[in-house]
Structures are given as C-alpha cells and as structure tokens.
Design a protein around this motif. Structure first.
Motif, PDB file in Angstrom:
ATOM      1  N   GLU A  83      18.341  -2.972  -2.186  1.00  0.00           N
ATOM      2  CA  GLU A  83      17.678  -3.928  -3.070  1.00  0.00           C
ATOM      3  C   GLU A  83      16.535  -3.214  -3.779  1.00  0.00           C
ATOM      4  OE1 GLU A  83      15.333  -8.127  -2.847  1.00  0.00           O
ATOM      5  OE2 GLU A  83      17.106  -7.874  -1.579  1.00  0.00           O
ATOM      6  N   ILE A  84      16.593  -3.237  -5.108  1.00  0.00           N
ATOM      7  CA  ILE A  84      15.561  -2.622  -5.938  1.00  0.00           C
ATOM      8  C   ILE A  84      15.126  -3.670  -6.957  1.00  0.00           C
ATOM      9  CG2 ILE A  84      15.029  -0.780  -7.574  1.00  0.00           C
ATOM     10  CD1 ILE A  84      17.135   0.936  -6.101  1.00  0.00           C
ATOM     11  N   LEU A  85      13.861  -4.058  -6.894  1.00  0.00           N
ATOM     12  CA  LEU A  85      13.302  -5.089  -7.770  1.00  0.00           C
ATOM     13  C   LEU A  85      14.191  -6.331  -7.830  1.00  0.00           C
ATOM     14  CD1 LEU A  85      11.760  -3.183 -10.803  1.00  0.00           C
ATOM     15  CD2 LEU A  85      10.595  -4.188  -8.855  1.00  0.00           C
ATOM     16  N   GLU A  86      14.498  -6.847  -6.657  1.00  0.00           N
ATOM     17  CA  GLU A  86      15.276  -8.074  -6.507  1.00  0.00           C
ATOM     18  C   GLU A  86      16.704  -7.977  -7.035  1.00  0.00           C
ATOM     19  OE1 GLU A  86      12.972 -11.351  -7.997  1.00  0.00           O
ATOM     20  OE2 GLU A  86      11.334 -10.953  -6.606  1.00  0.00           O
ATOM     21  N   ARG A  87      17.192  -6.756  -7.237  1.00  0.00           N
ATOM     22  CA  ARG A  87      18.602  -6.539  -7.592  1.00  0.00           C
ATOM     23  C   ARG A  87      19.268  -5.820  -6.435  1.00  0.00           C
ATOM     24  NH1 ARG A  87      18.760  -2.948 -12.713  1.00  0.00           N
ATOM     25  NH2 ARG A  87      17.343  -1.917 -11.324  1.00  0.00           N
ATOM     26  N   ASN A 112      24.662   5.811  -8.007  1.00  0.00           N
ATOM     27  CA  ASN A 112      25.781   4.999  -8.481  1.00  0.00           C
ATOM     28  C   ASN A 112      26.953   5.953  -8.767  1.00  0.00           C
ATOM     29  OD1 ASN A 112      25.302   6.154 -11.028  1.00  0.00           O
ATOM     30  ND2 ASN A 112      24.419   4.294 -11.895  1.00  0.00           N
ATOM     31  N   ASN A 113      28.103   5.408  -9.167  1.00  0.00           N
ATOM     32  CA  ASN A 113      29.284   6.263  -9.364  1.00  0.00           C
ATOM     33  C   ASN A 113      29.150   7.204 -10.562  1.00  0.00           C
ATOM     34  OD1 ASN A 113      29.503   4.234 -11.260  1.00  0.00           O
ATOM     35  ND2 ASN A 113      31.715   4.010 -11.025  1.00  0.00           N
ATOM     36  N   LYS A 114      28.192   6.926 -11.436  1.00  0.00           N
ATOM     37  CA  LYS A 114      27.959   7.808 -12.589  1.00  0.00           C
ATOM     38  C   LYS A 114      26.986   8.938 -12.255  1.00  0.00           C
ATOM     39  CE  LYS A 114      28.878   4.482 -16.301  1.00  0.00           C
ATOM     40  NZ  LYS A 114      29.761   3.615 -15.630  1.00  0.00           N
ATOM     41  N   GLY A 115      26.499   8.977 -11.012  1.00  0.00           N
ATOM     42  CA  GLY A 115      25.621  10.053 -10.578  1.00  0.00           C
ATOM     43  C   GLY A 115      24.145   9.805 -10.808  1.00  0.00           C
ATOM     44  N   PHE A 116      23.762   8.580 -11.171  1.00  0.00           N
ATOM     45  CA  PHE A 116      22.336   8.276 -11.328  1.00  0.00           C
ATOM     46  C   PHE A 116      21.746   8.030  -9.947  1.00  0.00           C
ATOM     47  CE2 PHE A 116      18.663   5.528 -11.868  1.00  0.00           C
ATOM     48  CZ  PHE A 116      17.958   6.223 -12.845  1.00  0.00           C
ATOM     49  N   ILE A 117      20.729   8.797  -9.575  1.00  0.00           N
ATOM     50  CA  ILE A 117      20.087   8.693  -8.269  1.00  0.00           C
ATOM     51  C   ILE A 117      19.003   7.616  -8.332  1.00  0.00           C
ATOM     52  CG2 ILE A 117      18.837   9.928  -6.458  1.00  0.00           C
ATOM     53  CD1 ILE A 117      21.524  11.239  -7.008  1.00  0.00           C
ATOM     54  N   TRP A 118      19.236   6.513  -7.628  1.00  0.00           N
ATOM     55  CA  TRP A 118      18.270   5.411  -7.597  1.00  0.00           C
ATOM     56  C   TRP A 118      17.212   5.611  -6.521  1.00  0.00           C
ATOM     57  CZ3 TRP A 118      17.536   1.587 -11.006  1.00  0.00           C
ATOM     58  CH2 TRP A 118      18.556   1.331 -11.927  1.00  0.00           C
ATOM     59  N   LYS A 119      17.602   6.264  -5.443  1.00  0.00           N
ATOM     60  CA  LYS A 119      16.677   6.426  -4.312  1.00  0.00           C
ATOM     61  C   LYS A 119      16.948   7.772  -3.662  1.00  0.00           C
ATOM     62  CE  LYS A 119      15.341   4.099  -0.019  1.00  0.00           C
ATOM     63  NZ  LYS A 119      13.946   3.862  -0.274  1.00  0.00           N
ATOM     64  N   SER A 120      15.880   8.384  -3.124  1.00  0.00           N
ATOM     65  CA  SER A 120      16.040   9.639  -2.400  1.00  0.00           C
ATOM     66  C   SER A 120      14.941   9.792  -1.359  1.00  0.00           C
ATOM     67  CB  SER A 120      16.020  10.836  -3.351  1.00  0.00           C
ATOM     68  OG  SER A 120      14.750  10.971  -3.955  1.00  0.00           O
ATOM     69  N   VAL A 121      15.235  10.594  -0.352  1.00  0.00           N
ATOM     70  CA  VAL A 121      14.255  11.048   0.630  1.00  0.00           C
ATOM     71  C   VAL A 121      14.406  12.554   0.647  1.00  0.00           C
ATOM     72  CG1 VAL A 121      13.517  11.001   3.042  1.00  0.00           C
ATOM     73  CG2 VAL A 121      14.437   8.918   1.982  1.00  0.00           C
ATOM     74  N   GLN A 122      13.347  13.279   0.200  1.00  0.00           N
ATOM     75  CA  GLN A 122      13.440  14.724  -0.021  1.00  0.00           C
ATOM     76  C   GLN A 122      12.369  15.493   0.731  1.00  0.00           C
ATOM     77  OE1 GLN A 122      13.729  15.853  -4.228  1.00  0.00           O
ATOM     78  NE2 GLN A 122      13.924  13.684  -4.724  1.00  0.00           N
ATOM     79  N   LEU A 136      12.682   2.409 -10.181  1.00  0.00           N
ATOM     80  CA  LEU A 136      12.661   0.961 -10.377  1.00  0.00           C
ATOM     81  C   LEU A 136      13.404   0.523 -11.613  1.00  0.00           C
ATOM     82  CD1 LEU A 136       8.938   0.315  -9.427  1.00  0.00           C
ATOM     83  CD2 LEU A 136      10.973   0.171  -7.969  1.00  0.00           C
ATOM     84  N   LYS A 137      13.422   1.374 -12.630  1.00  0.00           N
ATOM     85  CA  LYS A 137      14.066   1.022 -13.888  1.00  0.00           C
ATOM     86  C   LYS A 137      14.730   2.260 -14.468  1.00  0.00           C
ATOM     87  CE  LYS A 137      13.028  -0.959 -18.392  1.00  0.00           C
ATOM     88  NZ  LYS A 137      11.992  -1.384 -19.309  1.00  0.00           N
TER      89      LYS A 137
END
Length: 139
Positions: A83-87, A112-122, A136-137
């Motif tokens: 869940e990211i910003l209520e999505r 996501n399947n297009k390779g956009f990284i929404w979250k990471s722990v590095q 977030l956006k």
C-alpha cells in the motif's frame, strides 16, 4: 536525482539505486554498476540481467577513500501487495544478494512488471546500514 532533508542530509540516485550519501556519517562517495543494470535503467522485468558487480567508494578518515567491489545476483521471490498512499499495488519482490570475500548483504526491491521500482531496502554502508525508499508518485 538528488533528495535532501531539511537538516542537510542528502541521497543521490541513479534510477532506483542510491549512489551517494551526504550528512549521514557513512561517506558513500559513489556507486558504480554494470551499464545495463535494471535498477539504474528501467526495463521490463523479463529483460532484467540477474547478475552483475557493484563498486562502492567510501570516504575514510584523513580524506582518503576505500573502494569495495561485490558480485551481486538478483532473484525473484514472490508477488506482494504494497500500500502506497492509500493505493494497493501488486508488485514483484526481488532479493539481491551481494558478496565479496569479506562482506555480504541482501537488498530488496519491489517492482511493477515494467521494471519501475516502487520500494527498496538497500545497503549503503558498514556495519550493515540500510536505507528504505518508497516512491510515492511516479514521475
């Protein structure tokens, strides 16, 4: 991309990877990786190269530097809802295991399947300092 806090700490990114820190007492000067790394150049997850190298350069006392090289391997783990910003997003979770003869660490990425990284722990430095990043956006 550069992000800074109101207190002067900053992170520099290339794609989804943190490549430099400032004001966090870690002294990460740079991070170099393979040119086709899917974490720096967005590409569909079917096109991801799952192996590569990382070269971290850190500032040492007395203004010298230390470069540490790792071999890294990315593996798909599962699909998770985040869940990211209520999505609620269904994202592919990948683990990345990096090692050399003295050190090892594990990073996590949610894409996501297009390779956009929404979250990471590095991993961003020793002893085992990690940064958790949530986008977030989408730009």
């Amino acid at each position: 991309r550069n992000f800074s806090s109101g207190n002067g700490q900053s992170l520099t990114f290339e794609g989804a990877l943190i490549t430099k820190t400032n004001g966090i007492n870690l002294g990460l000067l740079s991070l170099e990786t393979n040119i086709n790394n899917p974490l720096t150049r967005q590409k569909s997850i079917e096109e991801w190269n799952m192996e590569g190298t990382r070269k971290y350069t850190f500032m040492k006392p007395l203004y010298s530097s230390e470069t540490i090289t790792f071999s890294c391997n990315i593996q798909f783990e599962n699909i998770e809802e985040k869940e990211i910003l209520e999505r609620t997003l269904k994202l592919y979770k990948f683990s990345e295991y990096c090692k050399n003869k003295d050190l090892n660490f594990k990073n996590f990425y949610w894409s996501n399947n297009k390779g956009f990284i929404w979250k990471s722990v590095q991993w961003i430095g020793r002893p085992n300092i990690k940064a958790e990043v949530t986008i977030l956006k989408k730009e």
